[in-house]
Design a protein around this motif. Structure first.
Motif, PDB file in Angstrom:
ATOM      1  N   ALA A   1      31.612   4.546  72.795  1.00  0.00           N
ATOM      2  CA  ALA A   1      32.307   3.016  72.538  1.00  0.00           C
ATOM      3  C   ALA A   1      33.252   2.805  71.433  1.00  0.00           C
ATOM      4  CB  ALA A   1      30.987   1.993  72.691  1.00  0.00           C
ATOM      5  N   VAL A   2      33.059   3.811  70.475  1.00  0.00           N
ATOM      6  CA  VAL A   2      33.896   3.913  69.298  1.00  0.00           C
ATOM      7  C   VAL A   2      35.221   4.339  69.564  1.00  0.00           C
ATOM      8  CG1 VAL A   2      34.289   4.674  66.966  1.00  0.00           C
ATOM      9  CG2 VAL A   2      31.968   4.266  67.790  1.00  0.00           C
ATOM     10  N   PRO A   3      36.365   3.399  69.225  1.00  0.00           N
ATOM     11  CA  PRO A   3      37.719   3.791  69.372  1.00  0.00           C
ATOM     12  C   PRO A   3      38.175   4.923  68.648  1.00  0.00           C
ATOM     13  CG  PRO A   3      37.733   2.027  68.146  1.00  0.00           C
ATOM     14  CD  PRO A   3      36.230   2.317  68.424  1.00  0.00           C
ATOM     15  N   TRP A   4      37.751   6.219  68.890  1.00  0.00           N
ATOM     16  CA  TRP A   4      38.008   7.419  68.104  1.00  0.00           C
ATOM     17  C   TRP A   4      39.198   7.545  67.669  1.00  0.00           C
ATOM     18  CZ3 TRP A   4      34.260   8.852  65.219  1.00  0.00           C
ATOM     19  CH2 TRP A   4      32.773   8.505  65.710  1.00  0.00           C
ATOM     20  N   ALA A   5      40.240   7.450  68.749  1.00  0.00           N
ATOM     21  CA  ALA A   5      41.720   7.759  68.497  1.00  0.00           C
ATOM     22  C   ALA A   5      42.107   6.918  67.212  1.00  0.00           C
ATOM     23  CB  ALA A   5      42.385   7.153  69.703  1.00  0.00           C
ATOM     24  N   LEU A   6      41.827   5.672  67.161  1.00  0.00           N
ATOM     25  CA  LEU A   6      42.424   4.766  66.005  1.00  0.00           C
ATOM     26  C   LEU A   6      41.436   5.273  64.854  1.00  0.00           C
ATOM     27  CD1 LEU A   6      43.609   2.246  65.110  1.00  0.00           C
ATOM     28  CD2 LEU A   6      41.583   1.039  65.444  1.00  0.00           C
ATOM     29  N   VAL A   7      40.229   5.862  64.653  1.00  0.00           N
ATOM     30  CA  VAL A   7      39.611   6.354  63.696  1.00  0.00           C
ATOM     31  C   VAL A   7      40.453   7.663  63.206  1.00  0.00           C
ATOM     32  CG1 VAL A   7      37.560   7.452  62.939  1.00  0.00           C
ATOM     33  CG2 VAL A   7      37.336   5.575  64.441  1.00  0.00           C
ATOM     34  N   VAL A   8      40.821   8.290  64.104  1.00  0.00           N
ATOM     35  CA  VAL A   8      41.541   9.745  63.732  1.00  0.00           C
ATOM     36  C   VAL A   8      42.922   9.338  63.079  1.00  0.00           C
ATOM     37  CG1 VAL A   8      42.975  11.558  64.743  1.00  0.00           C
ATOM     38  CG2 VAL A   8      40.602  11.211  65.552  1.00  0.00           C
ATOM     39  N   LEU A   9      43.511   8.244  63.673  1.00  0.00           N
ATOM     40  CA  LEU A   9      44.756   8.095  63.196  1.00  0.00           C
ATOM     41  C   LEU A   9      44.772   7.512  61.688  1.00  0.00           C
ATOM     42  CD1 LEU A   9      47.061   6.730  65.846  1.00  0.00           C
ATOM     43  CD2 LEU A   9      46.758   8.964  65.227  1.00  0.00           C
ATOM     44  N   VAL A  10      43.657   6.514  61.425  1.00  0.00           N
ATOM     45  CA  VAL A  10      43.380   6.059  60.041  1.00  0.00           C
ATOM     46  C   VAL A  10      42.969   6.932  59.073  1.00  0.00           C
ATOM     47  CG1 VAL A  10      42.138   4.275  58.882  1.00  0.00           C
ATOM     48  CG2 VAL A  10      43.065   3.563  61.047  1.00  0.00           C
ATOM     49  N   VAL A  11      41.864   7.894  59.381  1.00  0.00           N
ATOM     50  CA  VAL A  11      41.635   8.717  58.604  1.00  0.00           C
ATOM     51  C   VAL A  11      42.765   9.935  58.090  1.00  0.00           C
ATOM     52  CG1 VAL A  11      39.867  10.778  58.220  1.00  0.00           C
ATOM     53  CG2 VAL A  11      39.289   8.191  59.208  1.00  0.00           C
TER      54      VAL A  11
END
Length: 558
Positions: free
Chosen positions: A195-205
């Motif tokens: 359920a976590v938007p991992w694509a957004l997490v990857v771009l932010v990190v």
């Protein structure tokens, strides 16, 4: 007519709003990547999430189908416009906007004239092969981004692979580390917490890492400045020759989106127990694409992955799309500075992982197991799209669809019926199965329309049945027409040839259980001048053994 936002209630409002935030988190990184695939600035991908998304959500009949540019559409845009203008130029962007408008007009025409059935010619093997070829072409470009290798993204597949291989010596270590970490998080995170938007997490990190370590100075490419502000309405200005040059690729995109979009829309409607209207869905794609072209964006189609994500999030309305549009607009107005330092290797990883399912590896394995001929169709379409081009690929796809249709239609079920109407053995398997169950009468059923592809097959099967049953003992050959819905001119000639041959064998040809539409065709083609038509009462067929004439309506129930 179904009201906009059908299915929205006070009880599910909060859940739909949360789903909208999730959709926003998924859509922004993907659309930035897809815009780059298409050879367009990042704003083209973001603008697609505003006006086009709003127009689509308020007009579509599906409560769940998400419309957006996708990887296949982006690749097709790049391959079709790349030969007309230089990627990244103002002329190139104008062509992409104009192409979206042409596609929108085509969708509206399909809706008005109810021509959505044309997309049925794109069977599963064709779609798997076509989209798979585009996906592999995209994958090469994304691998180059992840390695920090420069290639000609507008070139042909072979040229891209050559550039990638020859440029391996220039690969950037820091780009590779960012890409490897991004892929690990995307694949591992999906298994841990889907359920976590991992694509957004990857771009932010990854953006934070690039800023803190000054990785750009070490050769890591970043997205760059993204102009702030909402999309502006405009109309692309081109010569008529350029509009015409865009039509073939626009037609290909329209057909692919129609086939996939209507299938996904119907499947989720059936799954969640609500009605969908195919023509209204086509109209929604039409006005959405026109809005895209008029607001500096590019072609949008159905997004299967985002639709599935919204279904898993519990969304049953189009409200998440509107939430996404509002969030994207806020980002464009106030937050584009946050996008400038997003590393290209991370974008490549996000897009690359997203398109892995589009390669069709699982689907090709299933086709190999289920039907080798359809596997070959998919493989030919895949290779043609990959090595020759997307436009030729879609043309080959239609030809293969017609070949597959003709192959199946030319081998219909042809049965010898018992007096009770039960099917006997198939004549195509064993002509000796034509033994009569009523003295002097042979009844044959063709379970398909009679036309050019199967006319001769039917005549030869009928002849074998008569010969196997001994022509000296056969007085009547009755054609059971219950399953024959249409007859073309070539099929009529086949009937005439069969009649002439039967006359030489002293066998009378008759028809039974003729549908009204088939009766009209038989009359028009002159096939009822001498033949008798018997009713649907099955006992009447048995009565033919005494050569008794039976009359009655063609569709009388016995």
């Amino acid at each position: 007519m179904q009201r906009p936002l059908a299915g929205l209630t006070r009880g599910n409002l909060v859940q739909e709003l949360v789903a909208g935030v999730t959709l926003l988190a998924i859509a922004i990184p993907l659309n930035i990547g897809y815009a780059q695939i298409a050879g367009l600035p990042p704003t083209a991908g973001l603008y697609a999430l505003v006006l086009p998304a709003i127009v689509y959500a308020l007009t579509v009949s599906s409560r769940q189908l998400v419309a957006s540019p996708d990887a296949a559409a982006a690749a097709l845009v790049a391959s079709s416009i790349g030969g007309l203008a230089v990627a990244g130029s103002a002329e190139y962007s104008t062509l992409a906007f104009a192409q979206a408008i042409i596609i929108g007009i085509m969708f509206i025409l399909l809706s008005v004239f109810k021509l959505g059935f044309l997309a049925n010619f794109l069977s599963k093997p064709i779609l798997v092969g076509f989209v798979g070829g585009l996906a592999l072409d995209i994958m090469v470009s994304q691998i180059a981004k992840m390695l920090g290798v420069h290639i000609n993204s507008g070139g042909e597949f072979v040229e891209k692979v050559g550039d990638l291989l020859s440029g391996l010596g220039t690969a950037n270590v820091y780009s590779m580390l960012i890409a490897a970490g991004s892929v690990a998080v995307l694949l591992g995170g999906r298994k841990l917490l889907a359920a976590v938007p991992w694509a957004l997490v990857v771009l932010v990190v990854s953006t934070v890492v690039v800023v803190l370590t000054n990785a750009q100075a070490a050769g890591v490419n970043v997205l760059g400045e993204v102009p702030a502000g909402p999309p502006q309405l405009s109309w692309p200005v081109l010569d008529w020759s350029m509009w015409i040059a865009l039509i073939p690729a626009a037609a290909a995109l329209t057909m692919v989106t129609t086939a996939e979009g209507l299938l996904v829309s119907r499947s989720y409607g059936e799954k969640r127990d609500y009605e969908t209207n195919p023509n209204r869905d086509l109209f929604a794609f039409g006005v959405g694409n026109i809005a895209a072209g008029a607001s500096a964006s590019f072609t949008l189609g159905s997004s299967t992955s985002r639709t599935a994500a919204m279904d898993q999030a519990g969304s049953r309305t189009q409200l998440p799309t509107l939430v996404m549009a509002a969030g994207t607009l806020l980002l464009l107005v106030f937050g584009t500075a946050l996008l400038a330092d997003i590393p290209s290797p991370a974008i490549g990883a996000v897009v690359g992982v997203a398109i892995i399912p589009l390669l069709g590896i699982k689907e090709f394995r299933e086709l190999w197991r289920q039907d080798r001929f359809e596997f070959i169709i998919g493989a030919v379409c895949f290779l043609t799209t990959l090595l020759v081009g997307s436009i030729i690929g879609i043309l080959v796809a239609f030809v293969l669809a017609l070949v597959n249709l003709a192959k199946r239609a030319s081998n219909p079920a042809i049965d010898v019926l018992k007096a009770s109407g039960e099917p006997g053995e198939s004549l195509l398997e064993d002509a000796s199965a034509g033994s009569m169950t009523t003295p002097g009468v042979l009844v044959i059923r063709l379970a398909a329309p009679l036309f050019f592809a199967n006319g001769d097959v039917f005549v030869q099967a009928a002849r074998r049945a008569v010969l196997a049953a001994d022509p000296d003992k056969v007085d009547h050959l009755v054609i059971d027409m219950e399953a024959v819905t249409d007859i073309d001119v070539t099929g009529a000639e086949s009937f005439t040839a069969l009649q002439n041959w039967l006359a030489g064998q002293d066998v009378e040809l008759s028809f039974s259980r003729v549908r009204p539409e088939a009766r009209e065709r038989l009359t028009l083609l002159g096939l009822l001048d001498k033949q008798r038509v018997f009713p649907t009462n099955r006992s009447a067929i048995a009565a033919l053994s005494t050569s008794a004439a039976v009359s009655g309506p063609a569709n009388e129930e016995g």
